[in-house]
Write a protein that holds these residues in place. Structure first.
Motif, PDB file in Angstrom:
ATOM      1  N   THR A 158       4.710  -7.230  -7.240  1.00 46.72           N
ATOM      2  CA  THR A 158       3.355  -6.693  -7.384  1.00 46.72           C
ATOM      3  C   THR A 158       3.105  -6.133  -8.781  1.00 46.72           C
ATOM      4  N   GLY A 159       4.156  -6.043  -9.582  1.00 51.57           N
ATOM      5  CA  GLY A 159       3.988  -5.494 -10.920  1.00 51.57           C
ATOM      6  C   GLY A 159       4.053  -3.974 -10.946  1.00 51.57           C
ATOM      7  N   LEU A 160       4.136  -3.344  -9.762  1.00 55.89           N
ATOM      8  CA  LEU A 160       4.207  -1.880  -9.724  1.00 55.89           C
ATOM      9  C   LEU A 160       5.475  -1.365 -10.394  1.00 55.89           C
ATOM     10  N   ILE A 161       6.462  -2.234 -10.545  1.00 56.03           N
ATOM     11  CA  ILE A 161       7.742  -1.849 -11.146  1.00 56.03           C
ATOM     12  C   ILE A 161       7.549  -1.343 -12.579  1.00 56.03           C
ATOM     13  N   VAL A 162       6.484  -1.815 -13.236  1.00 56.33           N
ATOM     14  CA  VAL A 162       6.279  -1.410 -14.631  1.00 56.33           C
ATOM     15  C   VAL A 162       6.007   0.095 -14.710  1.00 56.33           C
ATOM     16  N   GLU A 163       4.994   0.558 -13.953  1.00 60.29           N
ATOM     17  CA  GLU A 163       4.696   1.998 -13.977  1.00 60.29           C
ATOM     18  C   GLU A 163       5.835   2.806 -13.349  1.00 60.29           C
ATOM     19  N   LEU A 164       6.416   2.262 -12.298  1.00 61.93           N
ATOM     20  CA  LEU A 164       7.538   2.944 -11.651  1.00 61.93           C
ATOM     21  C   LEU A 164       8.697   3.108 -12.644  1.00 61.93           C
ATOM     22  N   GLY A 165       8.895   2.097 -13.446  1.00 63.85           N
ATOM     23  CA  GLY A 165       9.956   2.134 -14.456  1.00 63.85           C
ATOM     24  C   GLY A 165       9.711   3.221 -15.496  1.00 63.85           C
ATOM     25  N   TYR A 166       8.450   3.378 -15.915  1.00 62.38           N
ATOM     26  CA  TYR A 166       8.157   4.439 -16.892  1.00 62.38           C
ATOM     27  C   TYR A 166       8.298   5.814 -16.248  1.00 62.38           C
ATOM     28  N   TRP A 167       7.915   5.920 -14.976  1.00 58.73           N
ATOM     29  CA  TRP A 167       8.117   7.200 -14.270  1.00 58.73           C
ATOM     30  C   TRP A 167       9.614   7.537 -14.243  1.00 58.73           C
ATOM     31  N   THR A 168      10.416   6.534 -13.933  1.00 59.95           N
ATOM     32  CA  THR A 168      11.868   6.728 -13.856  1.00 59.95           C
ATOM     33  C   THR A 168      12.431   7.163 -15.208  1.00 59.95           C
TER      34      THR A 168
ATOM     35  N   GLU B   5       0.841  -1.195   0.000  1.00 56.28           N
ATOM     36  CA  GLU B   5       0.000   0.000   0.000  1.00 56.28           C
ATOM     37  C   GLU B   5       0.884   1.256   0.000  1.00 56.28           C
ATOM     38  N   ASP B   6       1.925   1.221   0.779  1.00 59.84           N
ATOM     39  CA  ASP B   6       2.877   2.323   0.867  1.00 59.84           C
ATOM     40  C   ASP B   6       3.492   2.611  -0.511  1.00 59.84           C
ATOM     41  N   LEU B   7       3.850   1.528  -1.178  1.00 56.57           N
ATOM     42  CA  LEU B   7       4.475   1.643  -2.497  1.00 56.57           C
ATOM     43  C   LEU B   7       3.491   2.214  -3.516  1.00 56.57           C
ATOM     44  N   ARG B   8       2.257   1.695  -3.450  1.00 53.69           N
ATOM     45  CA  ARG B   8       1.219   2.158  -4.372  1.00 53.69           C
ATOM     46  C   ARG B   8       0.968   3.659  -4.192  1.00 53.69           C
ATOM     47  N   LEU B   9       0.852   4.081  -2.933  1.00 55.11           N
ATOM     48  CA  LEU B   9       0.616   5.497  -2.645  1.00 55.11           C
ATOM     49  C   LEU B   9       1.809   6.350  -3.078  1.00 55.11           C
ATOM     50  N   ALA B  10       3.001   5.824  -2.828  1.00 49.86           N
ATOM     51  CA  ALA B  10       4.204   6.571  -3.198  1.00 49.86           C
ATOM     52  C   ALA B  10       4.231   6.819  -4.704  1.00 49.86           C
ATOM     53  N   LEU B  11       3.801   5.810  -5.464  1.00 51.46           N
ATOM     54  CA  LEU B  11       3.781   5.940  -6.922  1.00 51.46           C
ATOM     55  C   LEU B  11       2.714   6.961  -7.343  1.00 51.46           C
ATOM     56  N   GLU B  12       1.537   6.845  -6.719  1.00 49.94           N
ATOM     57  CA  GLU B  12       0.430   7.741  -7.026  1.00 49.94           C
ATOM     58  C   GLU B  12       0.811   9.191  -6.724  1.00 49.94           C
ATOM     59  N   ARG B  13       1.504   9.379  -5.612  1.00 47.22           N
ATOM     60  CA  ARG B  13       1.849  10.743  -5.182  1.00 47.22           C
ATOM     61  C   ARG B  13       3.228  11.181  -5.658  1.00 47.22           C
ATOM     62  N   GLN B  14       3.854  10.300  -6.444  1.00 49.83           N
ATOM     63  CA  GLN B  14       5.197  10.595  -6.974  1.00 49.83           C
ATOM     64  C   GLN B  14       6.201  10.892  -5.866  1.00 49.83           C
ATOM     65  N   HIS B  15       6.153  10.082  -4.836  1.00 46.52           N
ATOM     66  CA  HIS B  15       7.130  10.223  -3.754  1.00 46.52           C
ATOM     67  C   HIS B  15       8.396   9.431  -4.070  1.00 46.52           C
ATOM     68  N   PHE B  16       8.930   9.673  -5.242  1.00 44.48           N
ATOM     69  CA  PHE B  16      10.190   9.050  -5.639  1.00 44.48           C
ATOM     70  C   PHE B  16      11.114  10.136  -6.146  1.00 44.48           C
ATOM     71  N   VAL B  17      12.393   9.895  -6.028  1.00 44.35           N
ATOM     72  CA  VAL B  17      13.374  10.811  -6.611  1.00 44.35           C
ATOM     73  C   VAL B  17      14.446   9.972  -7.294  1.00 44.35           C
ATOM     74  N   LEU B  18      15.125  10.596  -8.230  1.00 40.79           N
ATOM     75  CA  LEU B  18      16.272   9.935  -8.840  1.00 40.79           C
ATOM     76  C   LEU B  18      17.532  10.584  -8.306  1.00 40.79           C
ATOM     77  N   HIS B  19      18.497   9.733  -7.963  1.00 44.42           N
ATOM     78  CA  HIS B  19      19.824  10.220  -7.654  1.00 44.42           C
ATOM     79  C   HIS B  19      20.703   9.859  -8.840  1.00 44.42           C
ATOM     80  N   TYR B  20      21.695  10.691  -9.096  1.00 40.75           N
ATOM     81  CA  TYR B  20      22.522  10.495 -10.294  1.00 40.75           C
ATOM     82  C   TYR B  20      23.970  10.237  -9.888  1.00 40.75           C
ATOM     83  N   GLN B  21      24.529   9.144 -10.405  1.00 40.50           N
ATOM     84  CA  GLN B  21      25.928   8.826 -10.099  1.00 40.50           C
ATOM     85  C   GLN B  21      26.774   8.999 -11.362  1.00 40.50           C
ATOM     86  N   PRO B  22      27.885   9.759 -11.239  1.00 43.85           N
ATOM     87  CA  PRO B  22      28.706  10.040 -12.413  1.00 43.85           C
ATOM     88  C   PRO B  22      29.400   8.807 -12.986  1.00 43.85           C
TER      89      PRO B  22
END
Ligand code: C2E
Ligand code: CA
Ligand code: CA
Ligand code: CA
Length: 279
Positions: free
Chosen positions: A82-92, A28-45
């Motif tokens: 859970t398959g949430l990785i698919v939408e999360l992957g497109y967000w990324t 549920e936490d993951l689903r909400l995080a995706l819905e609310r875009q509570h993700f960030v990308l960090h960048y490594q050189p």
């Protein structure tokens, strides 16, 4: 025996229930995080052997407002299940492409590449090619600056469809890196069949190259394979100058690792400081 069995059940059930409840809460936490875009990308050189920055790998973190950053090891597994990785992957991918577009506007960063991890589950999405191309077009980036990192696990039972999709994306200019090479299901026949641009040496091997003769042999073999197949090779997890020197002497000229920079949220990246930590 029956009584003992019942005892075991009485002890076991609450534990199982707690596990199931925890998993549901996490999902549920993951689903909400995706819905609310509570993700960030960090960048490594990623750098070459002159210390020049060539690009970044985008690495996903969960971040609820005001809370600590959650590392991918804590949620990628569940996202896969859970398959949430698919939408999360497109967000990324969308987020990384928007970043790439920002870099493309400045002369100093116009040629940087961005590497994005794509999970097996996402790559087997039927709409993958269509959706990736749509994201690339919308962001108006040069597809040649985008590198998709795949792992061998996705080749296991679907090499043919994987190759078809890779070819379709290659035609647009998008390039592919084989991540974590040497770990897990390595089959050398993949190297022959996949339209790759790059092989990434896993940090598990890099970690011990200067101390463990076996890891050194494996790394040398991977570099030789890459060269033989005309592929670029990059080492991840490079933490010491000794490791860098060893890799360079064996023919690996591209690096990623704490020696050159940790993954950082973008506003903190000062491009002028992205040179190796050696003197
Ligand atoms: P990976 O793709 O192999 O990414 C490299 C990992 O090594 C990153 O961990 C990075 O922070 C770490 N690393 C880089 N240099 C060094 C070093 O010098 N020393 C050490 N000890 N570690 C180093 P991170 O960010 O925790 O990511 C872990 C894994 O989570 C990634 O491994 C990848 O499999 C997965 N992941 C991260 N972002 C994504 C994503 O957007 N999509 C998917 N599907 N998976 C992701
Ligand atoms: Ca990766
Ligand atoms: Ca890797
Ligand atoms: Ca790895």
């Amino acid at each position: 025996a029956k009584a003992a069995g019942r005892n075991v059940q009485m002890i076991f059930d609450p534990v199982m229930q707690a596990r199931v409840a925890l998993r549901n809460a996490q999902e549920e936490d993951l689903r909400l995080a995706l819905e609310r875009q509570h993700f960030v990308l960090h960048y490594q050189p990623q750098v070459d052997d002159t210390g020049t920055l060539t690009g970044f790998e985008a690495l996903l973190r969960m971040q609820h407002p005001g809370k600590n950053v959650v590392m991918p090891d804590a949620f990628i597994g569940l996202a896969e299940e859970t398959g949430l990785i698919v939408e999360l992957g497109y967000w990324t991918l969308r987020t990384a492409c928007e970043q790439l577009y920002q870099w493309s506007k400045l002369p100093a960063t116009a040629l940087l590449t961005v590497s994005v991890n794509v999970s097996a589950r996402q790559f087997s999405d039927e709409a993958l090619v269509e959706r990736v191309l749509a994201i690339v077009q919308q962001s108006t980036i040069d597809p040649a600056r985008l590198i998709l990192e795949l792992t061998e696990s996705m080749m296991l039972d679907q090499v043919d469809s994987t190759v078809v999709k890779m070819r379709a994306l290659r035609r647009s200019g998008i390039r592919f890196s084989l991540d974590d090479f040497g770990i897990g299901f390595s089959s050398l026949s993949y190297l022959k069949r996949l339209p790759l641009h790059e092989i990434k040496i896993d940090r598990e091997f890099v970690n011990n190259i200067t101390h463990d003769a076996n890891d050194a042999v494996i790394v040398c073999a991977i570099i030789a394979l890459a060269q033989g197949f005309g592929l670029s090779v990059i080492a991840e997890g490079v933490e010491t100058v000794e490791q860098q020197v060893f890799l360079e002497s064996r023919g690996c000229h591209r690096f990623q690792g704490y020696l050159f920079g940790r993954p950082v949220p973008l506003p903190l990246i000062d491009l002028s400081t992205l040179t190796p930590e050696k003197s």
